[in-house]
Design an enzyme around this catalytic site. Sequence first.
Site, short mmCIF file in Angstrom:
data_model
loop_
_atom_site.label_atom_id
_atom_site.label_comp_id
_atom_site.label_asym_id
_atom_site.label_seq_id
_atom_site.Cartn_x
_atom_site.Cartn_y
_atom_site.Cartn_z
N TYR A 1 48.93 32.21 45.12
CA TYR A 1 50.08 33.12 45.22
C TYR A 1 51.16 32.43 46.04
CZ TYR A 1 52.23 37.79 45.37
OH TYR A 1 53.05 38.88 45.19
N ARG B 1 48.06 48.63 26.39
CA ARG B 1 47.12 47.92 25.53
C ARG B 1 46.39 48.92 24.64
NH1 ARG B 1 42.98 46.72 28.07
NH2 ARG B 1 43.76 47.30 30.14
#
Lengths: 374, 374
Positions: free
Chosen positions: A67, A199
């Site tokens: 990150y 989705r």
Amino acid sequence: MAFHSTRRLLSQCTNRAIVYSQNGDPAKVLTAVSFRPLPPPAPNTVNVKFLLAPINPADLNVIEGVYPAKPSPTPGLTAEPVFVGGNEGLARVTSIGDGVSGLSRDDWVVMTKAQIGTWCTGKNVGVHDIVKVPRVDGLTEVHAATMTVNPPTAYNMLKDFVPLQEGDWVIQNGANSAVGQAVIQIAASRGLKTLNFVRPRENLSELIKQLEDLGATKVLTYDALTDKSLRNDVKEWTGGKNISLALNCVGGKETTLMTRLLGNNAHLVSYGAMSKQPLSLPTSLFIFKNLTAHGFWQSQWYLTRPREEQEQVMNTLVNLMGQGKLKPPKHEIVSISAEDSDEEAGQKVRDVITKISEGQQGKKNLLRLESSES
Amino acid sequence: MAFHSTRRLLSQCTNRAIVYSQNGDPAKVLTAVSFRPLPPPAPNTVNVKFLLAPINPADLNVIEGVYPAKPSPTPGLTAEPVFVGGNEGLARVTSIGDGVSGLSRDDWVVMTKAQIGTWCTGKNVGVHDIVKVPRVDGLTEVHAATMTVNPPTAYNMLKDFVPLQEGDWVIQNGANSAVGQAVIQIAASRGLKTLNFVRPRENLSELIKQLEDLGATKVLTYDALTDKSLRNDVKEWTGGKNISLALNCVGGKETTLMTRLLGNNAHLVSYGAMSKQPLSLPTSLFIFKNLTAHGFWQSQWYLTRPREEQEQVMNTLVNLMGQGKLKPPKHEIVSISAEDSDEEAGQKVRDVITKISEGQQGKKNLLRLESSES
């Protein structure tokens, strides 16, 4: 449970933190360490006790070292410097240093500095790294513990890019994400309509019902994006009104198709890339439809916006939460007792993270690290 | 040359236009038609005679019907309505309608309205669709005939997205395009440094020399973008200064790689897509480096910017041209005599377009349609 010889000496080690000394798989590198009571706070700082701190997906990426935001090591916890996990959390002020105004003992605060290390019982923090959370009716600990990342991401994306009026439409994908659900609710509270993509899945009608209950105007799956009739359907729903804002946390082909539903002079704001596919857009959308593509990162927002604006946004969110217009995420609380040994505590955290990594849990896990210090 | 029985009757048909009645291959659908002298101009309009009008790639796309800007048909030229080709061009004012101020006979003007149809000898135009070109020393007809699309595209992209100071860097691809060359020159005139990418080619050193002569700071090929040492080289050239503006007319992988050279909070402005590949960018660039991606379309700029700003930009460009800081493109003039028959004239135009379509000519063709009307 086996007998534990490492039961903590409560008189000496009233604090605990979940830490790692090097990047790696969080289900392996995290351990729990106990440490002594905090000294009295220095001027312009306060000591706080964390009440509840979420385990966010980005926290795991930070521990993995993938990150972009890197925490600073916390000195003094162990012989070698370690990093305390956690970016977000609700804390209670326990003592106040000289020169601090506007904060009292027992006030609730949340962190505005990224990667401060919230997976611990107690901490000393600078007053500029926290913001006070007003204790309005209806505001729960879970609300407050999860309010500094996802809700302001949703709120700011709906505010900072396009001036939207009541009745205007916003499109988003990943509508079932924590941010997506906040977008639905904040949009509904402003009278905005949302066209939400998720989705395809087995229990779709259940999810649609759930998002509609939050205030979603329309919920469709990514499959609908390849359906030629969609454009006409959208036109009918919007009454032909241009859609000028799309929010994206998916990337890839679905986002390309979603972006085509936008009108002229629209803005596409990306805050995630769950598909791990790049954002791929025909140049003609930029040139001839004057599309602008932006990113949004709440951590950066905290670094660049004045404190007054930060407090204003937090207060707005707190009020929405108190009024029931912004619900807490589905969640599970992982309690670690003050009497657990560090080994037990570490194992509990690693077990939860293994469960999170294994897949679609659909709820947020929050750590409640208990301590004997009050 | 064969004997032409269709030699024009000059007394009746002093004007000519290059027209098409339906979209298609410009090398097939274009014809020349003659038409009678224009009537005196209506109030707030002027009659103009075109001196020189370029054949730009976008003009061919318009005729093919694949360009988003559609011309309106011109009535009265032939029995059925036809479209006059051409978007850009230099004209001379020949007569002035009532209520027009600030324009005199013989003034030079260029078109600010898109797709007005510049491939003709004479035309009546509204005063709001043109802007006067000051006749400064050093300004040629070719300069003025090519000044409304490419130079302002370059100028505005360097001005409207990022506040650049002397010594700042700009990256661009397609640096050898007409816009790219204008970017190099306008940037140099402002003391900006340019990092320019071009296609690999045989006569590369010649091209590099040519672009450096225009003021390019560095010229590299797209191949250099895959070279790992590039990032360090760029850092050395810029002294570590962030690059905050990239201009793109290519798209595809080259643009992805070029965008990675940008610093935080940068802007990528696209004005073309020569590779015909979409713009594909990692979402992380948007989120964590706060990249913003825009498009730029000069036609839209004319529609949305006030007249004062349009005139100001034109005057700035004219002055740069006059001072030799903005050179005319390499060009070839296609003259069509007033005595050519319409058949001959049409054939000449179609032949030029066939030559243009066949490939990398590397120069701009400009039509000079002569007429016996003065």
